[in-house]
Design an enzyme around this catalytic site. Structure first.
Site, PDB file in Angstrom:
ATOM      1  N   GLU A 158       0.726  -1.262  -0.048  1.00 33.91           N
ATOM      2  CA  GLU A 158      -0.183  -0.017  -0.064  1.00 33.91           C
ATOM      3  C   GLU A 158       0.843   1.220   0.069  1.00 33.91           C
ATOM      4  OE1 GLU A 158      -2.622  -0.428   3.245  1.00 33.91           O
ATOM      5  OE2 GLU A 158      -3.733  -2.085   2.246  1.00 33.91           O
ATOM      6  N   ASN A 199       2.643  -5.134  -3.427  1.00 33.19           N
ATOM      7  CA  ASN A 199       0.918  -5.584  -2.802  1.00 33.19           C
ATOM      8  C   ASN A 199       0.246  -4.269  -2.565  1.00 33.19           C
ATOM      9  OD1 ASN A 199      -0.935  -7.743  -2.392  1.00 33.19           O
ATOM     10  ND2 ASN A 199      -0.829  -6.838  -0.317  1.00 33.19           N
ATOM     11  N   HIS A 235     -10.307  -6.438  -2.188  1.00 29.02           N
ATOM     12  CA  HIS A 235     -11.238  -6.373  -1.117  1.00 29.02           C
ATOM     13  C   HIS A 235     -12.566  -5.859  -1.952  1.00 29.02           C
ATOM     14  CE1 HIS A 235      -8.659  -7.633   2.152  1.00 29.02           C
ATOM     15  NE2 HIS A 235      -7.930  -6.838   1.931  1.00 29.02           N
ATOM     16  N   GLU A 263      -5.810 -10.935  -1.005  1.00 31.07           N
ATOM     17  CA  GLU A 263      -6.488 -10.784  -0.177  1.00 31.07           C
ATOM     18  C   GLU A 263      -8.068 -10.773  -0.506  1.00 31.07           C
ATOM     19  OE1 GLU A 263      -5.213  -7.275   2.263  1.00 31.07           O
ATOM     20  OE2 GLU A 263      -3.237  -7.730   1.706  1.00 31.07           O
ATOM     21  N   ASP A 265     -11.885 -10.939  -0.802  1.00 29.91           N
ATOM     22  CA  ASP A 265     -13.090 -11.383  -0.029  1.00 29.91           C
ATOM     23  C   ASP A 265     -14.225 -10.510  -0.932  1.00 29.91           C
ATOM     24  OD1 ASP A 265     -12.231  -8.731   0.953  1.00 29.91           O
ATOM     25  OD2 ASP A 265     -12.331  -9.225   3.009  1.00 29.91           O
TER      26      ASP A 265
END
Ligand code: XIL
Length: 346
Positions: A158, A199, A235, A263, A265
């Site tokens: 990030e 990432n 996400h 990651e 979801d």
């Protein structure tokens, strides 16, 4: 109408069981495999050591379904670093051991992030060279500790804002943008074989961010800064634009590097409505989003597909569930949801 699937666990015949779900499946979408572990991509999830240790349903589901583990929090700086040069490896080592015993890959997450900083780092007063020395010591010590037991690391997490500019973080503010390439160099010096990833989130909705990350990767390749892959956190939620999954994943693949959906979801309650209740329609919409994500990932050339990692395993232990939400392919009782079948019906 109820439909039942026969599921075989990794243990084979003894582990077979029937699973019933209320969704009506399209016969053309009949899964060709019966677990995520057999999917044509490396399935992974973020794990919590205390659950691996104490919750048998959780650990058995992880073993049955996953080929790769990421520590949800246990390898972040505030979990590992007890002070300058002092480390607490217990939980992180537990995950590595669990993975080794079960023949799984481990993805390290993460050396450098603006969150999860220990207070001694937040309070650190030093000039640029001293910050670089601090970064070098930490990355070197951690990469060295796990050398040979971890396949890959999110080296920097990030670093960009959604508009493609650098995020202000203690690393950026004290070192400048070079902190990113320095972290990659230090990681490579400490472990010549581990795969090194950048990432980030939001590449699926911000072209500016996606462009900035891909430009950085291209620049690193040109200048021989070691980098092996790009992780797209993903996400996302039921209203996310599917087109963005394809465009961002394909933009990352254009760099020639490995691509990790790192990651994943799919939130059903992105507006965090406290009174939200779950419906079958929501579960079916979620299934389509999961299925589309897998399709986007599978559109990457095979040699560049690193894997798809879920951010958690089941709905009751997700980072999103202080508010009502059901973002993962397993429900709170570890039953497979429609989303699960979306991930294996390719
Ligand atoms: C989250 C964890 O899931 C939470 O338990 C923790 O409190 C905060 O961090 N992007 C990342 C992950 O890279 O490390 C974050 O994990 C979720 C967003």
């Amino acid at each position: 109408m109820k439909k039942c699937f026969k599921i075989f666990t990794a243990a084979g015949i003894a582990g077979s069981m029937f699973l019933c779900c209320s969704s009506v499946e399209n016969p053309e979408d009949t899964p060709k495999v019966s677990t995520l572990k057999e999917a044509p991509y490396v399935s992974g999830c973020a794990v919590v050591p205390s659950l691996l240790r104490t919750n048998l349903d959780y650990s058995a589901t992880v073993v049955r379904e996953m080929r790769s583990l990421t520590a949800e929090n246990a390898m972040k700086m505030d979990a590992i670093s007890a002070g300058k040069g002092q480390y607490n490896w217990t939980d992180a080592d537990y995950i590595v051991d669990f993975a080794r015993k079960n023949g799984m890959r481990v993805h390290g997450h993460t050396f450098v992030w603006h969150q999860a900083l220990p207070s001694w780092v937040k309070e650190f007063k030093g000039n640029r060279d001293e910050w670089i020395a601090l970064l070098k010591e930490y990355v070197t010590d951690v990469a060295t500790h796990f050398r040979g037991n971890i396949a890959s690391w999110d080296v920097v997490n990030e670093a960009f804002n959604d508009d493609g500019t650098y995020r202000s973080t203690p690393w950026y503010d004290n070192i400048g943008p070079e902190y990113i390439e320095l972290a990659f160099k230090f990681a490579r010096e400490a472990d010549p074989d581990v795969l090194l990833f950048y990432n980030d989130y939001g590449m699926e909705y911000s072209k500016a961010k996606s462009d900035a990350i891909c430009a950085m990767a291209e620049d690193f390749k040109t200048r021989n800064i070691p980098i092996d892959g790009i992780g797209l956190q993903m996400h996302v939620n039921v209203n996310s634009q599917i087109e963005g999954f394809f465009s961002s994943i394909n933009a990352a693949a254009e760099t020639g590097l490995l691509v990790h959906v790192s990651e994943l979801d799919v939130a059903l309650n992105p507006s965090k409505d406290e009174n939200m209740t779950l419906t079958e329609t929501m579960l079916q919409k979620q299934k389509i989003v999961y299925k589309s994500m897998v399709e986007a990932f599978m559109s990457v050339p095979a040699a560049q597909r690193y894997g798809i990692t879920l951010w958690g395993l089941d709905d009751s232990h997700s980072w999103l569930t202080p508010n009502p939400d059901w973002p993962l392919p397993f429900d709170a009782d570890f039953n497979r949801k429609p989303a699960y079948f979306g991930m294996i019906e390719q």
